[in-house]
Design a protein around this motif. Structure first.
Motif, PDB file in Angstrom:
ATOM      1  N   SER B  72     -11.007  -2.543   5.393  1.00  0.00           N
ATOM      2  CA  SER B  72     -10.356  -1.844   4.287  1.00  0.00           C
ATOM      3  C   SER B  72      -9.124  -1.118   4.784  1.00  0.00           C
ATOM      4  N   ARG B  74      -6.337   2.046   3.612  1.00  0.00           N
ATOM      5  CA  ARG B  74      -6.137   3.187   2.710  1.00  0.00           C
ATOM      6  C   ARG B  74      -4.673   3.567   2.714  1.00  0.00           C
ATOM      7  N   THR B  79      -6.183   5.977  -1.396  1.00  0.00           N
ATOM      8  CA  THR B  79      -6.719   4.887  -2.209  1.00  0.00           C
ATOM      9  C   THR B  79      -7.216   3.819  -1.244  1.00  0.00           C
ATOM     10  N   ILE B  81      -8.613   0.188  -0.297  1.00  0.00           N
ATOM     11  CA  ILE B  81      -8.642  -1.200  -0.747  1.00  0.00           C
ATOM     12  C   ILE B  81      -9.485  -2.003   0.230  1.00  0.00           C
ATOM     13  N   ALA B 353      -1.054  -0.090  -3.276  1.00  0.00           N
ATOM     14  CA  ALA B 353      -2.512   0.090  -3.257  1.00  0.00           C
ATOM     15  C   ALA B 353      -3.075   0.166  -4.679  1.00  0.00           C
ATOM     16  N   HIS B 354      -2.378   0.885  -5.555  1.00  0.00           N
ATOM     17  CA  HIS B 354      -2.870   1.012  -6.935  1.00  0.00           C
ATOM     18  C   HIS B 354      -2.860  -0.347  -7.629  1.00  0.00           C
ATOM     19  N   LYS B 357      -5.693  -2.435  -6.337  1.00  0.00           N
ATOM     20  CA  LYS B 357      -6.975  -1.893  -6.806  1.00  0.00           C
ATOM     21  C   LYS B 357      -7.374  -2.588  -8.119  1.00  0.00           C
ATOM     22  N   SER B 358      -6.358  -2.966  -8.911  1.00  0.00           N
ATOM     23  CA  SER B 358      -6.643  -3.592 -10.202  1.00  0.00           C
ATOM     24  C   SER B 358      -7.030  -5.075 -10.054  1.00  0.00           C
ATOM     25  N   GLU B 361     -12.103  -7.462  -6.335  1.00  0.00           N
ATOM     26  CA  GLU B 361     -12.234  -7.495  -4.880  1.00  0.00           C
ATOM     27  C   GLU B 361     -12.315  -8.921  -4.332  1.00  0.00           C
ATOM     28  N   ARG B 364      -8.947 -10.423  -3.743  1.00  0.00           N
ATOM     29  CA  ARG B 364      -8.003  -9.784  -2.828  1.00  0.00           C
ATOM     30  C   ARG B 364      -7.969 -10.544  -1.514  1.00  0.00           C
TER      31      ARG B 364
END
Ligand SMILES: Cc1cc2nc3c(=O)[nH]c(=O)nc-3n(C[C@H](O)[C@H](O)[C@H](O)COP(=O)(O)OP(=O)(O)OC[C@H]3O[C@@H](n4cnc5c(N)ncnc54)[C@H](O)[C@@H]3O)c2cc1C
Ligand code: SF4
Ligand code: SF4
Lengths: 64, 391
Positions: B72, B74, B79, B81, B353-354, B357-358, B361, B364
């Motif tokens: 991950s 950040r 945030t 991810i 990142a935002h 986030k949408s 997962e 990604r």
């Protein structure tokens, strides 16, 4: 002149890697600055991850 | 007659791999290591990929501190991810791993000498013919047909041969790491924190080390270090704020050269490998596997050149060629991309990142990250294309 704080150097060699004139020697248990070679560029001071190096040169204070 | 065919300076992953390759092909080989121990102190986050390791040897349970199956990242505002990752990996016990590599070399005939600090080279007709070293205060000399300098980031052996190895501040991460106990982290996840607030010009990492322990470290880009607190201070304030109950088990500092490989990694009678040749991956900072790749090629070419009777720079020229083909060329391209990555601001990182986030997962992927980043930094697309097409 570059000064090393007593007993605080971790002997990691990061300063050795950036010194442009090969003026730093790090052995198993000690570090030495070869003052004759040192050109006082100070970059070893900035790169040291634990801030154990300093310079005894007077900092120029200018009135801006 | 030389004392050895090959002297390897430095008993890290690059040196031990080079020695293994040379000795297993019949070369009389010795590793000289300045420290009392092979593999200690451990100046490393100890993360490696399974695929990388398997190019060399079967992973053994005794070296493995944690099995990784998640990554991950950040952003500056924390945030997080998480990424789909097919690539599995490990956090090693490098102290045990480095021992195993040196032992592997000795099992095929290489000698190993610790407490041996190489402080000079024997030169003849502009060619390296051996080394001078100190063993517990005593000055000693050994001659060899070829010297392999695998003496890490702090390498001076190349310089002793007149090679230019100094790394610029903009290509050096000033790093500090604490191995902590009593920390509540996912033991299957490696966690990267990216942004100026965490680690100016570098990143902060939390790598699990098994049994509620972790390696927590960060690198600050050398050229920015002057304007920020030291890596030491940043790690300690991070721990205080985010993991106040963690206990310090070990702490080390170190330099990670994120340059591309040196222009010249050979001279007459000498080859540089691993960190000494600046073979670290210029974005991830990983240098265990790439050092072993470099060491392997160096060990092979060493024997070929010794057998052919030509260890001049010309005689060694297949080493830089083979390294460049294996990884060097990619590193050059990645190094260029890293220049663009460094221009991404903290606000842009948060926006990326935002956006990610949408994305669900399972969708990604690294490609998705690149395309999202590319919206902010179109130049990256060009650079990435170059990496994959070999410019
Ligand atoms: C804080 C930090 C975290 C890192 N995290 C990771 C990570 O998670 N994953 C990863 O893949 N990489 C990581 N790296 C990079 C990785 O540690 C190095 O790339 C790797 O150790 C390089 O291997 P090497 O054999 O070239 O050099 P080293 O492992 O540094 O070995 C060089 C050896 O040479 C010896 N030596 C030096 N000078 C002399 C001399 N004059 N005479 C005799 N011996 C000498 C040294 O004592 C040392 O043992 C990290 C680095 C740092 C600093
Ligand atoms: S001040 Fe510059 S020249 Fe002197 S030891 Fe430090 S890096 Fe080397
Ligand atoms: S960078 Fe700092 S800790 Fe590392 S060897 Fe140099 S003075 Fe010592």
């Amino acid at each position: 002149m570059i000064l090393v704080q007593d007993n605080r150097c971790d002997l990691c060699g990061t300063c050795v890697a950036v010194c442009p004139v090969d003026a730093i020697e790090v052995r198993e248990a000690d570090i030495s600055i070869i003052h004759d070679k040192c050109i006082d560029c100070d970059i070893c001071i900035w790169v040291c991850p634990i801030d154990v190096l300093s310079s005894d040169q007077k900092v120029e204070v200018t009135n801006e | 007659m030389s004392d050895y065919d090959v002297i390897v300076v430095g008993g890290g992953p690059a040196g031990s791999t080079a020695a293994y390759e040379a000795a297993s092909r019949g070369a009389k080989t010795i590793i000289l290591e300045k420290d009392r121990d092979i593999g200690y102190p451990v100046r490393c986050g100890e993360a490696v990929s399974d695929a990388g390791l398997r190019q060399f040897l079967e992973p053994q349970p005794e070296w493995i501190a944690a099995h990784i199956n998640k990554i991950s990242m950040r952003s500056p505002d924390n945030t997080q991810i998480a990424f789909r990752s097919d690539a599995v990996g490990y956090v090693l016990h490098r102290r045990i791993f480095d021992y195993a590599l040196a032992n592997r070399a000795s099992q095929v005939g290489a000698e190993v000498q610790t407490r041996a600090y190489v402080d000079g080279l024997i030169m003849e007709d502009d060619s390296v013919k051996g080394v001078e070293y100190q063993y517990m205060g005593e000055k000693r000399k050994l001659t060899a047909k070829l010297v392999i300098a695998a003496d890490g980031v702090e390498s001076r052996v190349g310089r002793m041969a007149g090679m230019r190895t100094a790394t610029k501040l903009k290509d050096m991460e000033s790093a500090y790491q604490a191995t902590v106990g009593n920390i509540d982290v996912d033991q299957e996840l490696i966690d990267f924190y990216i942004g100026t607030n965490w680690a100016p010009g570098g990143y902060l990492w939390v790598f699990p080390k098994g049994n509620g322990m972790a390696n927590v470290g960060l690198g600050v880009l050398g050229s920015l270090a002057k304007n920020y607190p030291s890596a030491h201070d940043l790690v300690h304030s991070f721990l205080k704020e985010h993991y106040p109950d963690a206990t310090m088990l070990t702490s080390v500092c170190g330099g990670v050269p994120i340059a591309h490989t040196l222009k010249h990694i050979t001279g007459n009678g000498i080859m540089l490998t691993g960190d000494a040749a600046r073979m670290v991956h210029p974005v991830s900072g990983g240098g265990i596997i790439s050092g072993m790749v470099g060491g392997q090629i160096a060990g092979q070419v060493a024997v070929e050149s010794v057998n052919a009777g030509d260890v001049s720079r010309k005689g060694l020229e297949s080493y830089p060629k083979r390294w460049r083909k294996a990884e060097g060329k990619t590193h050059e391209a990645i190094h260029r991309i890293s220049e663009t990555i460094k221009t991404i601001t903290d606000d842009e990182l948060d926006a990326i990142a935002h956006k990610l986030k949408s994305v669900p997962e399972e969708d990604r992927s690294i490609l998705k990250v690149f395309t999202t980043v590319a919206v902010k930094k179109p130049k990256i697309l060009l650079d990435v294309t170059r990496v994959f097409t070999g410019f």
